[in-house]
Design an enzyme around this catalytic site. Structure first.
Site, mmCIF file in Angstrom:
data_model
loop_
_atom_site.group_PDB
_atom_site.id
_atom_site.type_symbol
_atom_site.label_atom_id
_atom_site.label_comp_id
_atom_site.label_asym_id
_atom_site.label_seq_id
_atom_site.Cartn_x
_atom_site.Cartn_y
_atom_site.Cartn_z
ATOM 1 N N CYS A 119 0.861 -1.179 0.000
ATOM 2 C CA CYS A 119 0.000 0.000 0.000
ATOM 3 C C CYS A 119 0.899 1.231 0.000
ATOM 4 O O CYS A 119 1.621 1.479 0.968
ATOM 5 C CB CYS A 119 -0.895 -0.024 1.234
ATOM 6 S SG CYS A 119 -1.963 1.413 1.412
ATOM 7 N N CYS A 126 -2.697 15.071 3.137
ATOM 8 C CA CYS A 126 -3.799 15.029 2.171
ATOM 9 C C CYS A 126 -4.663 16.272 2.334
ATOM 10 O O CYS A 126 -4.843 16.790 3.444
ATOM 11 C CB CYS A 126 -4.647 13.772 2.410
ATOM 12 S SG CYS A 126 -5.966 13.531 1.194
ATOM 13 N N CYS A 130 -11.048 14.099 5.064
ATOM 14 C CA CYS A 130 -12.077 13.133 5.483
ATOM 15 C C CYS A 130 -12.016 12.996 7.009
ATOM 16 O O CYS A 130 -10.934 12.851 7.587
ATOM 17 C CB CYS A 130 -11.856 11.789 4.812
ATOM 18 S SG CYS A 130 -11.984 11.844 3.002
ATOM 19 N N CYS A 133 -10.137 9.909 8.834
ATOM 20 C CA CYS A 133 -8.817 9.543 8.323
ATOM 21 C C CYS A 133 -7.722 10.348 9.008
ATOM 22 O O CYS A 133 -7.760 11.578 9.015
ATOM 23 C CB CYS A 133 -8.765 9.764 6.806
ATOM 24 S SG CYS A 133 -7.170 9.390 6.058
ATOM 25 N N GLY A 171 -2.529 10.357 1.130
ATOM 26 C CA GLY A 171 -2.746 11.237 -0.005
ATOM 27 C C GLY A 171 -3.868 10.814 -0.924
ATOM 28 O O GLY A 171 -4.377 9.690 -0.867
ATOM 29 N N SER A 225 -13.751 5.827 -2.786
ATOM 30 C CA SER A 225 -14.147 5.980 -1.387
ATOM 31 C C SER A 225 -15.561 6.550 -1.356
ATOM 32 O O SER A 225 -15.778 7.686 -1.777
ATOM 33 C CB SER A 225 -13.178 6.922 -0.660
ATOM 34 O OG SER A 225 -11.896 6.344 -0.572
ATOM 35 N N LEU A 226 -16.506 5.778 -0.851
ATOM 36 C CA LEU A 226 -17.913 6.177 -0.914
ATOM 37 C C LEU A 226 -18.460 6.502 0.490
ATOM 38 O O LEU A 226 -18.777 7.638 0.786
ATOM 39 C CB LEU A 226 -18.732 5.074 -1.569
ATOM 40 C CG LEU A 226 -20.212 5.370 -1.807
ATOM 41 C CD1 LEU A 226 -20.397 6.605 -2.668
ATOM 42 C CD2 LEU A 226 -20.889 4.155 -2.440
ATOM 43 N N CYS A 344 -6.507 0.707 7.613
ATOM 44 C CA CYS A 344 -7.154 1.716 6.774
ATOM 45 C C CYS A 344 -7.467 2.976 7.567
ATOM 46 O O CYS A 344 -8.089 2.926 8.630
ATOM 47 C CB CYS A 344 -8.437 1.128 6.195
ATOM 48 S SG CYS A 344 -9.345 2.255 5.130
#
Length: 357
Positions: A119, A126, A130, A133, A171, A225-226, A344
């Protein structure tokens, strides 16, 4: 253990020289032409960089001694080993890469039976902010160059064993499209790694300009990403929804064929009593109807400063089964590396981006 991870080694890269690592073949052709070297030298250098993975120009033994001297005057390979690593009890390994004296990114290696996934990050921090995150909470510091992206892949100890690459680290890849596409070109071209695009997945919140370019120019897999089928709710979780609505993203995706080898998937973190209800299942099924895709459900990993909790395992299973019953392929992604903050949404170098004294 974590304190030592924050301590960063001094970089070896000579900042006065230009890095060869991350150059496409066209850029290498321009480089050798400018250095007065034969045109065929570009392919030789590409072979040394991306196939043999040398770390110094002197290792390029089929270049003349004079040619190597000319290159060394202005260029370096630019490969850098990880500054630190941390290993999870589940075998996941998190690496810290310095990108400058003041910045670093994290990269995660995930072994799983017959797969070895890396990953990788595309930015230091970023801009997307969000709420769930850690990278988003860090804020944005810098875009990575193609060389810094490629360096993550070929400088991890198990580079030769990698089967898959996911751009799901720090990012937003489509906020750094030019360098992303250079890296993808190197990874999939014959002069580079020569990998099938099906080994690579790029994740995005859905920045439309980059998404359109990706759909036209790349055959790599796509992950969106939803996290909610409702626009107002998604905007609360992901401010990017205001500029890049999920409905608009899905309308665009429906213009493309994902029924063969290239896949599109949707990442959906389940938050307790927020986006895990039967009505969310119904709305999600409606939103995705007519699109060949899958939904990956992800457990939320607790972090400071957020009001969220993860849905219970039983609720996640019910959500998955209900979506599958409605014809939407849905799976639950196994959580890896949580004990080393590698799961994640947990990557961050906010506390590590300090100059070594």
């Amino acid at each position: 253990m974590r304190d030592s991870f924050y301590h960063l080694k001094k970089m070896d890269t000579d900042n006065h020289k230009t890095r060869l690592l991350g150059m496409t073949l066209d850029e290498l052709k321009d480089t050798v032409a400018g250095a007065g070297l034969p045109a065929y030298t570009a392919l030789q250098i590409a072979d040394w960089l991306y196939r043999k993975k040398v770390t110094a120009i002197d290792e390029m033994s089929n270049l003349s001694k004079a040619g190597r001297a000319v290159l060394k005057a202005s260029y370096e390979v630019g490969a850098q080993p990880p500054a630190r690593e941390m290993k999870s009890i589940d075998g996941t390994v998190k690496y810290l890469f310095r990108t400058s004296p003041d910045h670093a990114v994290e990269t995660v290696y995930i072994p799983d039976k017959d797969r070895s996934t890396l990953c990788v990050s595309s930015q230091v921090g970023c801009r997307m902010n969000c709420l769930f995150c850690m990278t988003g909470k860090q804020g944005f510091a810098a875009n990575l160059t193609a060389g810094e992206i490629i360096n993550q892949i070929q400088s991890v100890p198990m580079s030769e064993q990698l089967t898959n690459i996911v751009f799901m680290g720090m990012g937003e890849p489509f906020d750094n499209t030019d360098e992303l596409f250079k890296a993808l070109k190197i990874m999939t071209s014959g002069y580079g790694y020569g990998w099938s695009p099906k080994r690579i997945t790029v994740s995005t919140v859905g920045i439309m300009k980059g998404l359109r370019r990706f759909l036209e120019e790349s055959a790599c897999h796509l992950a969106i990403s939803l996290h909610s089928p409702y626009s107002d709710e998604r905007q609360l979780l992901m401010p990017a929804e205001k500029a890049f609505p999920a409905a608009e993203i899905i309308r665009l995706l429906k213009q493309y064929d994902f029924s063969h080898q290239r896949r599109v998937s949707f990442e959906y973190i389940l938050f307790k009593n927020r986006n895990d209800s039967p009505s969310h299942v119904e709305a999600l099924a409606r939103l995705l109807r007519g699109l060949d895709c899958r939904v990956n459900l992800i457990r939320f990993h607790s972090m400071p400063g957020t009001p969220f909790e993860s849905s219970a395992a039983q609720r996640m299973e019910q959500f998955r089964d209900a979506l599958n019953m409605k014809g939407v392929v849905c799976t639950i992604r196994a959580s890896r590396g949580e004990d080393i903050l590698a799961a994640c949404g947990m990557l961050s170098t906010a506390e590590k981006n300090t100059r070594e004294k």
